[in-house]
Design a protein around this motif. Structure first.
Motif, PDB file in Angstrom:
ATOM      1  N   LEU A   4       0.843  -1.193   0.000  1.00  0.00           N
ATOM      2  CA  LEU A   4       0.000   0.000   0.000  1.00  0.00           C
ATOM      3  C   LEU A   4       0.877   1.241   0.000  1.00  0.00           C
ATOM      4  CD1 LEU A   4      -2.431  -1.185   2.826  1.00  0.00           C
ATOM      5  CD2 LEU A   4      -2.865  -1.259   0.375  1.00  0.00           C
ATOM      6  N   VAL A   5       0.545   2.195  -0.859  1.00  0.00           N
ATOM      7  CA  VAL A   5       1.311   3.430  -0.936  1.00  0.00           C
ATOM      8  C   VAL A   5       0.344   4.607  -0.896  1.00  0.00           C
ATOM      9  CG1 VAL A   5       2.919   4.818  -2.270  1.00  0.00           C
ATOM     10  CG2 VAL A   5       3.127   2.323  -2.260  1.00  0.00           C
ATOM     11  N   GLU A   6       0.491   5.441   0.134  1.00  0.00           N
ATOM     12  CA  GLU A   6      -0.369   6.616   0.274  1.00  0.00           C
ATOM     13  C   GLU A   6       0.256   7.822  -0.420  1.00  0.00           C
ATOM     14  OE1 GLU A   6      -0.424   4.518   4.423  1.00  0.00           O
ATOM     15  OE2 GLU A   6       1.044   5.033   2.866  1.00  0.00           O
ATOM     16  N   SER A   7      -0.607   8.733  -0.834  1.00  0.00           N
ATOM     17  CA  SER A   7      -0.160  10.001  -1.396  1.00  0.00           C
ATOM     18  C   SER A   7      -1.262  11.038  -1.191  1.00  0.00           C
ATOM     19  CB  SER A   7       0.179   9.866  -2.884  1.00  0.00           C
ATOM     20  OG  SER A   7      -0.974   9.474  -3.609  1.00  0.00           O
ATOM     21  N   GLY A   8      -0.905  12.295  -1.409  1.00  0.00           N
ATOM     22  CA  GLY A   8      -1.902  13.352  -1.341  1.00  0.00           C
ATOM     23  C   GLY A   8      -1.871  14.202  -0.087  1.00  0.00           C
ATOM     24  N   GLY A   9      -1.029  13.842   0.867  1.00  0.00           N
ATOM     25  CA  GLY A   9      -0.943  14.648   2.077  1.00  0.00           C
ATOM     26  C   GLY A   9      -0.264  15.986   1.798  1.00  0.00           C
ATOM     27  N   ILE A  70     -14.925   8.208   2.098  1.00  0.00           N
ATOM     28  CA  ILE A  70     -14.042   7.156   1.595  1.00  0.00           C
ATOM     29  C   ILE A  70     -14.688   6.535   0.368  1.00  0.00           C
ATOM     30  CG2 ILE A  70     -15.021   5.327   3.061  1.00  0.00           C
ATOM     31  CD1 ILE A  70     -12.145   4.222   3.354  1.00  0.00           C
ATOM     32  N   SER A  71     -13.859   6.204  -0.608  1.00  0.00           N
ATOM     33  CA  SER A  71     -14.350   5.558  -1.819  1.00  0.00           C
ATOM     34  C   SER A  71     -13.252   4.663  -2.373  1.00  0.00           C
ATOM     35  CB  SER A  71     -14.784   6.598  -2.854  1.00  0.00           C
ATOM     36  OG  SER A  71     -13.684   7.405  -3.236  1.00  0.00           O
ATOM     37  N   ARG A  72     -13.624   3.790  -3.285  1.00  0.00           N
ATOM     38  CA  ARG A  72     -12.624   2.933  -3.914  1.00  0.00           C
ATOM     39  C   ARG A  72     -12.950   2.763  -5.387  1.00  0.00           C
ATOM     40  NH1 ARG A  72     -12.306  -2.366  -0.688  1.00  0.00           N
ATOM     41  NH2 ARG A  72     -10.864  -2.980  -2.360  1.00  0.00           N
ATOM     42  N   ASP A  73     -11.882   2.580  -6.158  1.00  0.00           N
ATOM     43  CA  ASP A  73     -11.986   2.288  -7.584  1.00  0.00           C
ATOM     44  C   ASP A  73     -11.228   0.987  -7.803  1.00  0.00           C
ATOM     45  OD1 ASP A  73     -11.796   2.102 -10.327  1.00  0.00           O
ATOM     46  OD2 ASP A  73     -11.530   4.238 -10.624  1.00  0.00           O
ATOM     47  N   ASN A  74     -11.946  -0.110  -7.857  1.00  0.00           N
ATOM     48  CA  ASN A  74     -11.281  -1.409  -7.977  1.00  0.00           C
ATOM     49  C   ASN A  74     -10.573  -1.579  -9.315  1.00  0.00           C
ATOM     50  OD1 ASN A  74     -12.001  -2.105  -5.391  1.00  0.00           O
ATOM     51  ND2 ASN A  74     -13.696  -3.431  -5.996  1.00  0.00           N
ATOM     52  N   ALA A  75     -11.006  -0.860 -10.320  1.00  0.00           N
ATOM     53  CA  ALA A  75     -10.336  -0.929 -11.613  1.00  0.00           C
ATOM     54  C   ALA A  75      -8.952  -0.283 -11.557  1.00  0.00           C
ATOM     55  CB  ALA A  75     -11.182  -0.261 -12.682  1.00  0.00           C
ATOM     56  N   LYS A  76      -8.789   0.677 -10.629  1.00  0.00           N
ATOM     57  CA  LYS A  76      -7.506   1.371 -10.494  1.00  0.00           C
ATOM     58  C   LYS A  76      -6.737   0.921  -9.264  1.00  0.00           C
ATOM     59  CE  LYS A  76      -8.968   5.579 -12.880  1.00  0.00           C
ATOM     60  NZ  LYS A  76      -9.128   7.060 -12.799  1.00  0.00           N
ATOM     61  N   ASN A  77      -7.276  -0.066  -8.545  1.00  0.00           N
ATOM     62  CA  ASN A  77      -6.618  -0.564  -7.322  1.00  0.00           C
ATOM     63  C   ASN A  77      -6.309   0.573  -6.350  1.00  0.00           C
ATOM     64  OD1 ASN A  77      -6.722  -3.044  -8.530  1.00  0.00           O
ATOM     65  ND2 ASN A  77      -4.518  -3.370  -8.602  1.00  0.00           N
ATOM     66  N   THR A  78      -7.260   1.459  -6.176  1.00  0.00           N
ATOM     67  CA  THR A  78      -7.017   2.648  -5.369  1.00  0.00           C
ATOM     68  C   THR A  78      -8.206   2.951  -4.464  1.00  0.00           C
ATOM     69  OG1 THR A  78      -5.622   3.580  -7.110  1.00  0.00           O
ATOM     70  CG2 THR A  78      -6.413   5.098  -5.436  1.00  0.00           C
ATOM     71  N   VAL A  79      -7.884   3.364  -3.261  1.00  0.00           N
ATOM     72  CA  VAL A  79      -8.876   3.859  -2.310  1.00  0.00           C
ATOM     73  C   VAL A  79      -8.581   5.327  -2.052  1.00  0.00           C
ATOM     74  CG1 VAL A  79      -9.685   3.729   0.079  1.00  0.00           C
ATOM     75  CG2 VAL A  79      -9.331   1.650  -1.210  1.00  0.00           C
ATOM     76  N   TYR A  80      -9.638   6.110  -1.911  1.00  0.00           N
ATOM     77  CA  TYR A  80      -9.502   7.548  -1.719  1.00  0.00           C
ATOM     78  C   TYR A  80     -10.106   7.970  -0.386  1.00  0.00           C
ATOM     79  CZ  TYR A  80      -8.854   7.229  -6.771  1.00  0.00           C
ATOM     80  OH  TYR A  80      -8.424   6.886  -8.010  1.00  0.00           O
ATOM     81  N   LEU A  81      -9.590   9.058   0.141  1.00  0.00           N
ATOM     82  CA  LEU A  81     -10.210   9.702   1.302  1.00  0.00           C
ATOM     83  C   LEU A  81     -10.308  11.189   0.983  1.00  0.00           C
ATOM     84  CD1 LEU A  81     -11.313   9.274   4.203  1.00  0.00           C
ATOM     85  CD2 LEU A  81      -9.067  10.057   5.014  1.00  0.00           C
ATOM     86  N   GLN A  82     -11.526  11.631   0.713  1.00  0.00           N
ATOM     87  CA  GLN A  82     -11.772  13.050   0.483  1.00  0.00           C
ATOM     88  C   GLN A  82     -12.032  13.707   1.834  1.00  0.00           C
ATOM     89  OE1 GLN A  82     -11.755  14.919  -2.451  1.00  0.00           O
ATOM     90  NE2 GLN A  82     -11.984  16.663  -1.059  1.00  0.00           N
ATOM     91  N   MET A  83     -11.235  14.707   2.157  1.00  0.00           N
ATOM     92  CA  MET A  83     -11.344  15.365   3.453  1.00  0.00           C
ATOM     93  C   MET A  83     -11.704  16.835   3.231  1.00  0.00           C
ATOM     94  SD  MET A  83      -8.090  13.709   5.459  1.00  0.00           S
ATOM     95  CE  MET A  83      -6.883  14.590   4.475  1.00  0.00           C
ATOM     96  N   ASN A  84     -12.853  17.219   3.731  1.00  0.00           N
ATOM     97  CA  ASN A  84     -13.330  18.597   3.610  1.00  0.00           C
ATOM     98  C   ASN A  84     -13.454  19.233   4.993  1.00  0.00           C
ATOM     99  OD1 ASN A  84     -13.620  18.179   0.815  1.00  0.00           O
ATOM    100  ND2 ASN A  84     -15.722  17.443   1.084  1.00  0.00           N
ATOM    101  N   SER A  85     -13.563  20.561   5.009  1.00  0.00           N
ATOM    102  CA  SER A  85     -13.733  21.310   6.260  1.00  0.00           C
ATOM    103  C   SER A  85     -12.692  20.886   7.299  1.00  0.00           C
ATOM    104  CB  SER A  85     -15.145  21.104   6.809  1.00  0.00           C
ATOM    105  OG  SER A  85     -16.117  21.501   5.869  1.00  0.00           O
TER     106      SER A  85
END
Length: 130
Positions: A4-9, A70-85
């Motif tokens: 697992l590799v995180e990015s976006g911070g 939280i969401s996932r795109d199984n076609a891209k093997n990626t999970v996302y965390l959208q953080m607002n406010s």
């Protein structure tokens, strides 16, 4: 095995938004649940959000409900965390983690525990300035 590799911070002002990504490789991505947890300096690691292998169930810590998605795109093997406010208290290292139990959908309390997860990323720093 799962890698697992995180990015976006990064650094963001209070009230702003960030989207974290967790790219997975190794075992078939669509078979396991994935979660985000975080750890602030001097504090224990805490649950943020989880999504089951099929994306049908999502769980959030109470303090994140309505702000994080939280969401996932199984076609891209990626999970996302959208953080607002974002708030200053959201400052922490955010970790992506995966549950090794294939095809399993647990209860809310199952996903809340850090001990549920067998694979971890290296973490990505999120800093919210007030």
């Amino acid at each position: 095995q799962v890698q697992l590799v995180e990015s976006g911070g990064g650094l963001v002002q209070a009230g702003g938004s960030l989207r974290l990504s967790c790219a997975a490789s190794g075992r078939t991505f669509s078979t396991y649940a994935v979660a985000w947890l975080r750890q602030a300096p001097g504090k224990e690691r805490e649950f943020v959000a989880a999504i089951t292998y099929n994306g049908l169930s999502k769980y959030y810590a109470d303090s994140m409900k309505g702000r994080f998605t939280i969401s996932r795109d199984n076609a891209k093997n990626t999970v996302y965390l959208q953080m607002n406010s974002l708030k200053s208290e959201d400052t922490a290292v955010y970790y992506c983690a995966a549950d090794a139990r294939a095809w399993y959908s647990g209860s809310r309390t199952y996903y809340y525990s850090p001990t549920t997860y067998d694979y971890w990323g290296q973490g990505t720093q999120v800093t919210v300035s007030s």
